[in-house]
Design a protein around this motif. Structure first.
Motif, mmCIF file in Angstrom:
data_model
loop_
_atom_site.group_PDB
_atom_site.id
_atom_site.type_symbol
_atom_site.label_atom_id
_atom_site.label_comp_id
_atom_site.label_asym_id
_atom_site.label_seq_id
_atom_site.Cartn_x
_atom_site.Cartn_y
_atom_site.Cartn_z
ATOM 1 N N LYS A 440 9.999 49.559 74.363
ATOM 2 C CA LYS A 440 8.843 49.700 75.262
ATOM 3 C C LYS A 440 9.268 49.718 76.732
ATOM 4 O O LYS A 440 8.527 50.210 77.581
ATOM 5 C CB LYS A 440 7.850 48.558 75.037
ATOM 6 C CG LYS A 440 7.021 48.774 73.780
ATOM 7 C CD LYS A 440 5.842 47.836 73.755
ATOM 8 C CE LYS A 440 5.227 47.783 72.370
ATOM 9 N NZ LYS A 440 5.013 46.394 71.941
ATOM 10 N N ALA A 443 9.006 52.768 79.254
ATOM 11 C CA ALA A 443 7.872 53.084 80.136
ATOM 12 C C ALA A 443 8.183 52.636 81.571
ATOM 13 O O ALA A 443 7.774 53.285 82.537
ATOM 14 C CB ALA A 443 6.606 52.401 79.624
ATOM 15 N N GLY A 447 8.217 55.058 84.745
ATOM 16 C CA GLY A 447 7.383 54.698 85.893
ATOM 17 C C GLY A 447 8.188 54.700 87.192
ATOM 18 O O GLY A 447 7.750 55.248 88.206
ATOM 19 N N PRO A 459 8.593 63.567 82.349
ATOM 20 C CA PRO A 459 8.788 62.278 81.667
ATOM 21 C C PRO A 459 9.650 62.385 80.410
ATOM 22 O O PRO A 459 10.416 61.461 80.115
ATOM 23 C CB PRO A 459 7.359 61.845 81.321
ATOM 24 C CG PRO A 459 6.472 63.014 81.550
ATOM 25 C CD PRO A 459 7.185 63.957 82.454
#
Ligand code: ADP
Ligand code: MG
Ligand code: ZN
Length: 471
Positions: A440, A443, A447, A459
Motif C-alpha cells: 500500500k 500510493a 503521491g 501513475p
C-alpha cells in the motif's frame, strides 16, 4: 377505517409542430404578444380551420409509442364554453371518436412494475393565454390554436408517487418520440388530477378534479393534501362533492372553484367545418417506421454493448442522456469507458444543478476528444478531471486545454527516474516498509511523484519505476 386513494390523470402536452393546429400561424413560445395570430385563430367570422397534418401525425406517433390502437376514423368536435381565452366560445377537440384508443405505460414503483392504462389520446387546440394584471385581464392569442394532445388515464394510480412516476414516464416518452418539448415552465406539459378515496373492494368514491398544478412537485403535494382532506371529511360523516378545486401551491391547500361540469354541459357536436379524418392502415404503418427508438429499445442495445442493467437504466432515464451517450460513442467507440465517465462524472455534476430539468451543457464531441486523450495516456485522471471541469464551465477544445492548462502527462521514464530516485533517497522509512511487503505504501510514492511533477506524472509508469529502483 382504511381508505384507498384512487387517481386518474388528464395530461396535456403541446406538440412541437411548426405551425398551429388549424391555421398557418407559427407555433412558438415567447414571441411578442398577439403576433402569431390570424383570422382563424382569433375567430373572425367566416374564417375556416384547416387541419394540420403534422399535428395529426405527431399525435399518432405518441399513440404508437404508448401502445394505443390508432383509429381509422376520427372526428373533431366543438366543446362549447364561454371564457375569454377562447375567441370562438368553443374549443375544437375530440370526444366520441378520438385519434388513439387504449394503450398505457409501465411505471417503476417500490422496486416493482405497475401498468397504468390509458383510456385514449385525443387532439385538440390550446386556448389563449390570460394575463391578469391589477384590475384587468389581457389576452395573448399566440397560444390559441396551438396543437395539444390530451392523454387520459384510467383511474389506475393509488398514490402521489405513482401519479408522479406516471407523469415522468409520459414526459420521457414524449421526448423520446420527439413530439413535444415538455417544458413545464413554458406550460408545454400540464395536467389535471382526479382524486377520490374509497374502501378497498367497495365502489369508487366521488372524484374531485384538481387544477392549477404547475410542477410535478405540486401534483404530488396536491394529491396528498386532497386525499387526506377527503378522508377527514368522510370520517366526520361528511360527503364528497364532485367539484373542481384549485390548488394553491403557496398556501399548500386546495379550494373549491366550481361544481364540476358534466360533459353534456359542453354540448359537444361534430365540427361541421372539418371533415372527419380517415387514417389508413398504410399511413399508420408508415408513421410506425418513423417512430424514433424509444427508451426500452435503446436499453436493449446498450446491454448488447456490454453495459450493466443499472447503467443502461441511468443512460436511458432521459432521452438527452441517451443521445449524449450515443453522440460520444460516434466519436469514440468505447461504450464501457464512456458510460463510466458519464454515470460518474457527468451525473455528479448534473446532481449539483438546482433545477427541475437537468440538461448536459457539453458537446458530445468535446467529451469524446477528452476521453481519447485520457485513454491513450496523453493526460492522467487528474488532468482529465480538470479538462472536464473547464469544458463544463466554459467549453473549449480539449486538445488546446491540455496545452493551456499544462496537463500533458509525463511519460518520459528517464525524467521520472530522476524524480523518483530523489524521492526514494529522502524516504528510507517508506522504502523499508515496501521491502517488508507493505504494497500500500506505493500510493505514497505515486503521491510524492505527482507533487513533484505538478500532477503530470503517469501513475502507472511511476509504480513500475519505483519497483525497479527499490529492487
Ligand atoms: P370527464 O370527461 O368528465 O373529465 P372522464 O370520465 O373522462 O371524465 O374522467 C376523467 C379522468 O378522471 C380520467 O383520468 C379518469 O381516470 C379519472 N377518474 C374517473 N373516475 C375516477 C375516480 N372515481 N377517482 C379518481 N379518478 C377518476
Ligand atoms: Mg376531462
Ligand atoms: Zn392563426
Amino acid at each position: 377505517m382504511e381508505y384507498e386513494t384512487v387517481i386518474g390523470l388528464e395530461v396535456h402536452s403541446e406538440l412541437n409542430t411548426a405551425t398551429k393546429c388549424f391555421c398557418g400561424c407559427k407555433n412558438e413560445f415567447g414571441a411578442p404578444v398577439n403576433t402569431n395570430c390570424c383570422p382563424i385563430c382569433i375567430a373572425l367570422p367566416g374564417a375556416l380551420p384547416i387541419v394540420n397534418s403534422e399535428a395529426v401525425k405527431k399525435a399518432i406517433l405518441m399513440g404508437l409509442a404508448v401502445g394505443c390502437k390508432i383509429s381509422n376514423y376520427s372526428v373533431f368536435e366543438r366543446k362549447n364554453y364561454f371564457y375569454p381565452d377562447l375567441a370562438k366560445a368553443y374549443q375544437i377537440s375530440q370526444a366520441e371518436y378520438p385519434l388513439c384508443i387504449g394503450g398505457g405505460v409501465e411505471i417503476d414503483i417500490d422496486g416493482g412494475k405497475k401498468y397504468i392504462r390509458l383510456n385514449h389520446i385525443h387532439l385538440e387546440e390550446d386556448a389563449a393565454k390570460l394575463i391578469h394584471t391589477k384590475g384587468e385581464t389581457l389576452v395573448d392569442y399566440n397560444r390559441g390554436g396551438v396543437p395539444l394532445i390530451e392523454m387520459v388515464s384510467e383511474p389506475d394510480m393509488n398514490s402521489a408517487d405513482e401519479a408522479v412516476a406516471f407523469l415522468e414516464k409520459l414526459r420521457t416518452t414524449l421526448l423520446y418520440a420527439g413530439v413535444s418539448d415538455c417544458k413545464m415552465q413554458e406550460g408545454s406539459i400540464k395536467c389535471d388530477v382526479n382524486v377520490s378515496v374509497h374502501q378497498k373492494g367497495k365502489p369508487l368514491g366521488t372524484r374531485v378534479e384538481l387544477k392549477n398544478l404547475n410542477s410535478f412537485r405540486a401534483v404530488h403535494r396536491a394529491i396528498e393534501y386532497e386525499s387526506s382532506r377527503q378522508i377527514e371529511e368522510l370520517e366526520k360523516g361528511g360527503k364528497i362533492f364532485q367539484e373542481t378545486r384549485r390548488w394553491d401551491d403557496e398556501r399548500g391547500i386546495s379550494y373549491a372553484m366550481r361544481s364540476k361540469e358534466d360533459s353534456q354541459d359542453y354540448r359537444y357536436f361534430p365540427d361541421p367545418d372539418i371533415v372527419p379524418i380517415s387514417v389508413s392502415e398504410e399511413y399508420i404503418a408508415s408513421i410506425k417506421r418513423e417512430l424514433p427508438r424509444l427508451a426500452e429499445q435503446r436499453k436493449t442495445e446498450y446491454l448488447q454493448l456490454g453495459l450493466t442493467e443499472s447503467d443502461a437504466d441511468l443512460l436511458t432515464a432521459q432521452r438527452d442522456y441517451a443521445d449524449f451517450f450515443e453522440g460520444v460513442l460516434k466519436e469514440f467507440n468505447e461504450p464501457k469507458f464512456v458510460c463510466n465517465w458519464i454515470t460518474a462524472e457527468v451525473f455528479k455534476k448534473l446532481n449539483t444543478l438546482d433545477v427541475e430539468e437537468r440538461t448536459i451543457p457539453l458537446e458530445p464531441k468535446a467529451l469524446a476528444t477528452m476521453l481519447k486523450l485520457y485513454k491513450t495516456g496523453e493526460i492522467n485522471q487528474a488532468g482529465a478531471r480538470k479538462i472536464f471541469d473547464e469544458l463544463w464551465e466554459n467549453g473549449g477544445d480539449p486538445v488546446q486545454l491540455v496545452d493551456s492548462l499544462g496537463l500533458k502527462q509525463m511519460n518520459d521514464s528517464g525524467a521520472l527516474e530522476k524524480v523518483l530516485a530523489n524521492i526514494i533517497e529522502t524516504n528510507p522509512k517508506a522504502v523499508q516498509e515496501y521491502r517488508d511487503g507493505n504494497e500500500k505504501i506505493m500510493a505514497f510514492f505515486v503521491g510524492q511523484a505527482m507533487k513533484a511533477t505538478s500532477g503530470k506524472a503517469n501513475p502507472k509508469l511511476v509504480a513500475e519505476i519505483v519497483k525497479k529502483l527499490i529492487k
